[in-house]
Enzyme design. Structure first.
Site, PDB file in Angstrom:
ATOM      1  N   SER A 242       7.189  -4.946  -5.690  1.00 36.04           N
ATOM      2  CA  SER A 242       6.744  -3.798  -6.482  1.00 36.04           C
ATOM      3  C   SER A 242       6.335  -4.285  -7.858  1.00 36.04           C
ATOM      4  CB  SER A 242       7.878  -2.794  -6.616  1.00 36.04           C
ATOM      5  OG  SER A 242       8.852  -3.324  -7.496  1.00 36.04           O
ATOM      6  N   LYS A 243       5.927  -3.331  -8.686  1.00 32.88           N
ATOM      7  CA  LYS A 243       5.451  -3.681 -10.029  1.00 32.88           C
ATOM      8  C   LYS A 243       6.455  -4.521 -10.818  1.00 32.88           C
ATOM      9  CE  LYS A 243       2.018  -0.159 -10.946  1.00 32.88           C
ATOM     10  NZ  LYS A 243       2.159   1.291 -10.855  1.00 32.88           N
ATOM     11  N   ARG A 244       7.724  -4.328 -10.492  1.00 35.63           N
ATOM     12  CA  ARG A 244       8.735  -5.121 -11.203  1.00 35.63           C
ATOM     13  C   ARG A 244       8.493  -6.616 -11.016  1.00 35.63           C
ATOM     14  NH1 ARG A 244      13.374  -5.468  -9.282  1.00 35.63           N
ATOM     15  NH2 ARG A 244      12.912  -4.513  -7.274  1.00 35.63           N
TER      16      ARG A 244
END
Ligand code: GLU
Length: 473
Positions: A242-244
């Protein structure tokens, strides 16, 4: 005929995981000489935008994915309406007049009792007359699918194997919301059936939806397609990518200047095991020839950014034709504010394509070939301020006057200067490099001199010399 599809929602950038789904679905269709459909699922009117749709199509095209047919769900609301009515007529669905508050109340009660919520089925038992009366009163209603009691839905997933899900806990689910918009599980079935989709290939997060969809297929009398659910892609820390984890959209990598073919190739390696073990570089044509859904691993793959960049570098170095590389490189060059003749770019890249992994890094690294004005790093300035540097540059300018400055010649001159001034090779090269590139690391001075017009080599050296205020004598 095999028909597969990719059905993205235009609610964000194309995520790497979705891109891989698109690629696998596309390769599968092409492998079987079948049809590949792109269907934009924009029934969520609030989160879908035209701009995301446009970028989605652009990114898919950039990756090299071509579709044979294109549909947009928001153009097809009449079709869904027709099938919702059909389901009501046949008794497989019914209007539900429960208000948001009533449903909220039900949900709360379930929560208090600590049992998983499912719709009570209150409107399931309305008589025709009651229904008509409520409709006449203008009470808004949703349409719910009547989930049969005590049913276990079973399917053989091509990747995940045998799956059996008891649908008792589902409760009668909504297929048309009270505002008239149809829901995903319903439209996906209508579309896949009408579009003749034989193989539904998508992320494993949709496994829980599949039994609901199978019930709708059955209710509408449509043949049930085959399903292949792809495992998720994980980040290095083994949580869902994910964006993390940083850049996770196709667009991110496109903007970084990762080569499209390399990204396509890399995404295929995430979860697909090629028949030839150890081999990693595949053209799209080879992938089409080799790809089999059966060879997709059923456990998750881990995304490795370094490996992607390595592969991109490999494509830049060895796989792309020089012409292609030049065409890909020029927009990045222009984006950074540089202009150059194509032929010149070609000569530069021919000699330097082995020195960077993304086009953007390439522009950064090759700045000395394109910049009108150099910027000097602090380290470079420190070198130039050495007293020996001024003498090196001065002597170089003398010796370079009447000769052609090939890389070889520059090496010879450097050697001569080293001898005459009694310096170390490093001192000479650092002075030249600092003056010609503004840095102490990066492109080879000899390659630079081979390609950069001589007058620019000389003017850079002169400028550096002036910069440190060299006093002759
Ligand atoms: N629009 C759905 C998604 O983006 C498609 C799921 C499917 O392929 O059925 O997840």
């Amino acid at each position: 005929m095999v028909v597969s599809r990719f059905a993205p929602s235009p609610t964000g950038y194309l995520h790497l995981g979705n891109a891989r789904t698109a690629i696998f679905s596309y390769l599968f269709a092409r492998h079987h000489g079948g049809k590949f459909i792109l269907r934009v699922e924009d029934t969520d009117r609030e989160r879908s935008t035209k701009e995301f749709e446009r970028m989605l199509l652009e990114d898919l095209t950039w990756l090299g994915i071509e579709w044979d047919e294109f549909y947009r769900q928001s153009d097809r609301f009449d079709v869904y309406k027709h099938y919702a009515e059909k389901l009501i007529e046949s008794g497989h669905a019914y209007p539900c007049f429960c208000s948001v508050e009533e449903l909220e109340e039900e949900r709360k009660r379930a929560e208090e009792k600590g049992i998983p919520y499912r719709y009570s089925g209150k409107c399931r038992v309305l008589t025709k007359e009651e229904m008509e009366r409520l409709k006449k009163e203008g009470k808004p209603y949703a349409v719910r699918f009547r989930v049969p009691d005590g049913r276990v839905v079973v399917f053989e997933d091509i990747i995940k194997g045998h799956i059996a899900i008891n649908v008792d806990d589902f409760g009668d689910f909504v297929i048309v919301r009270s505002d008239g918009t149809p829901t995903y599980n319903f439209v996906v079935v209508v579309d896949d059936a009408l579009m003749g989709v034989t193989h539904v290939i998508r992320g494993e997060d949709h496994i829980p939806n599949t039994p609901k969809q199978i019930l709708i297929y059955e209710a509408l009398g449509f043949p049930v397609p085959k399903f292949a659910h792809l495992p998720v892609i994980l980040g290095e820390d083994r949580s869902k990518l994910s964006k993390r984890h940083g850049a996770v959209s196709v667009r991110n990598y496109r903007e970084e200047g990762v080569v499209a073919e390399a990204l396509l190739n890399y995404l295929c390696l995430l979860g697909w095991s090629p028949p030839e073990e150890g081999r990693e570089v595949f053209s799209k044509e080879e992938l089409i020839a080799l790809f089999k859904l059966e060879d997709v691993n059923s456990s998750p793959a881990v995304f490795n950014r370094d490996k992607l960049l390595w592969l991109s570098g490999l494509y830049i170095r060895e796989v792309l034709s020089l012409d292609r590389l030049v065409d890909e490189f020029i927009p990045f060059l222009n984006e950074a504010g540089y202009r150059a003749e194509k032929e010149y770019v070609r000569r530069v890249l021919e000699k330097t394509r082995d020195s960077f992994e993304t086009l953007k890094c390439g522009v950064e690294r090759l700045k000395p070939f394109f910049a009108e004005e150099l910027e000097y790093s602090e380290e470079a300035l420190m070198v130039l301020e050495n007293e020996s540097s001024a003498r090196v540059l001065w002597l170089f300018l003398q010796m370079a006057q009447d000769v052609e400055l090939s890389g070889e010649r520059v090496k010879a001159i450097a050697k001569e200067i080293q001898k005459r001034l009694g310096l170390k090779a490093k001192d000479v090269w650092h002075a030249l490099r600092a003056s010609l590139t503004g840095e102490l690391e990066g492109v080879g001075v000899d390659i630079l001199c081979d390609i950069l017009p001589k007058e620019r080599v000389l003017s850079r050296l002169t400028k550096a010399l002036n910069l440190v205020g060299f006093q002759q004598g």
